[in-house]
Write an enzyme that holds these catalytic residues in place. Structure first.
Site, PDB file in Angstrom:
ATOM      1  N   HIS A  66       0.756  -1.094   0.186  1.00 41.97           N
ATOM      2  CA  HIS A  66       0.004  -0.029  -0.134  1.00 41.97           C
ATOM      3  C   HIS A  66       0.818   1.220   0.016  1.00 41.97           C
ATOM      4  O   HIS A  66       1.974   1.341   0.503  1.00 41.97           O
ATOM      5  CB  HIS A  66      -1.018   0.067   1.313  1.00 41.97           C
ATOM      6  CG  HIS A  66      -2.103  -1.021   1.104  1.00 41.97           C
ATOM      7  ND1 HIS A  66      -3.139  -0.943   2.206  1.00 41.97           N
ATOM      8  CD2 HIS A  66      -2.102  -2.111   0.334  1.00 41.97           C
ATOM      9  CE1 HIS A  66      -3.907  -2.083   1.911  1.00 41.97           C
ATOM     10  NE2 HIS A  66      -3.478  -2.691   0.688  1.00 41.97           N
ATOM     11  N   GLU A  68       0.874   4.148   1.686  1.00 38.29           N
ATOM     12  CA  GLU A  68       1.027   4.689   2.944  1.00 38.29           C
ATOM     13  C   GLU A  68       2.245   3.907   3.486  1.00 38.29           C
ATOM     14  O   GLU A  68       3.209   4.407   4.134  1.00 38.29           O
ATOM     15  CB  GLU A  68      -0.073   4.754   3.816  1.00 38.29           C
ATOM     16  CG  GLU A  68      -1.157   5.598   3.157  1.00 38.29           C
ATOM     17  CD  GLU A  68      -2.189   4.766   2.816  1.00 38.29           C
ATOM     18  OE1 GLU A  68      -1.988   3.863   1.910  1.00 38.29           O
ATOM     19  OE2 GLU A  68      -3.551   4.967   2.925  1.00 38.29           O
ATOM     20  N   CYS A  96      -6.121   2.344   5.490  1.00 39.02           N
ATOM     21  CA  CYS A  96      -6.620   1.341   5.699  1.00 39.02           C
ATOM     22  C   CYS A  96      -6.200   1.008   7.310  1.00 39.02           C
ATOM     23  O   CYS A  96      -5.192   1.418   7.735  1.00 39.02           O
ATOM     24  CB  CYS A  96      -6.505   0.209   4.957  1.00 39.02           C
ATOM     25  SG  CYS A  96      -4.618  -0.735   4.959  1.00 39.02           S
ATOM     26  N   CYS A  99      -2.132   0.283   7.244  1.00 40.45           N
ATOM     27  CA  CYS A  99      -1.567   1.646   7.241  1.00 40.45           C
ATOM     28  C   CYS A  99      -1.619   2.345   8.404  1.00 40.45           C
ATOM     29  O   CYS A  99      -0.923   3.142   8.858  1.00 40.45           O
ATOM     30  CB  CYS A  99      -1.872   2.227   6.033  1.00 40.45           C
ATOM     31  SG  CYS A  99      -1.429   1.355   4.464  1.00 40.45           S
TER      32      CYS A  99
HETATM   33 ZN   LIG Z   1      -3.085   0.492   3.624  1.00 38.79          ZN
END
Ligand SMILES: [Zn+2]
Length: 168
Positions: A66, A68, A96, A99
């Site tokens: 991801h 981040e 999310c 993250c």
């Molecule tokens: Zn994430």
């Protein structure tokens, strides 16, 4: 979806708007490269860009790639916790739960995000492999032992544009 259930959009100053747009442009770059459209940048208190990253799920096959998390992996090894405490992570979408956990561990003290998870679910659709954990980043941050300021959703229309037609 009722508009009454949608989170209220935050207004940003010029600086926050500039960096969030940079994260959104990275989301578009991610999409061009065959990934989910997410981007993130980390900016120090003095305005120095510490890290930038985009979602690389498609390029790498790594489900944890991801934006981040990848940005934090760039920033964390070379910056002390007190430096990161003064930094801001800008994300094209609401972080999310994974993250949000990484933001906690990094000690980054401030988060600004674009489209919120609730609005994003309209793009994700009903496929199980595209669904997120329905725990908001604010709930993770609220459980943190140090304060994590959280601003968003913001620039929602611009952040949403990256997702139009990107999810099947
Ligand atoms: Zn994430």
């Amino acid at each position: 979806m009722s508009s009454l259930l949608l989170p209220t959009e935050s207004r940003l100053d010029e600086r926050d708007g500039r960096y969030l747009r940079q994260a959104i442009s990275l989301a578009d770059r991610a999409r061009e490269r065959g990934n989910r459209p997410f981007g993130a940048v980390i900016v120090a208190a003095d305005g120095t860009l510490i890290a930038e990253a985009w979602n690389a799920n498609g390029e790498t096959g790594d489900c944890t790639a991801h934006a981040e998390l990848s940005a934090i992996r760039i920033a964390s090894p070379s910056h002390a916790r007190d430096q990161l405490a003064g930094a801001t992570l800008y994300s094209s979408s609401e972080p999310c739960v994974m993250c949000a956990g990484a933001i906690f561990w990094s000690a980054i003290g401030r988060v600004v995000y674009g489209i919120d998870a609730v609005r994003l679910r309209a793009f994700r659709g009903e496929r199980l492999d595209q669904k997120d954990v329905e725990l908001s980043c604010r709930d993770v941050f609220a459980a943190s032992s140090h304060p994590i300021e959280c601003i968003g959703p913001a620039l929602v229309d611009e952040a949403a544009a990256s997702h139009a037609g990107a999810w099947k």
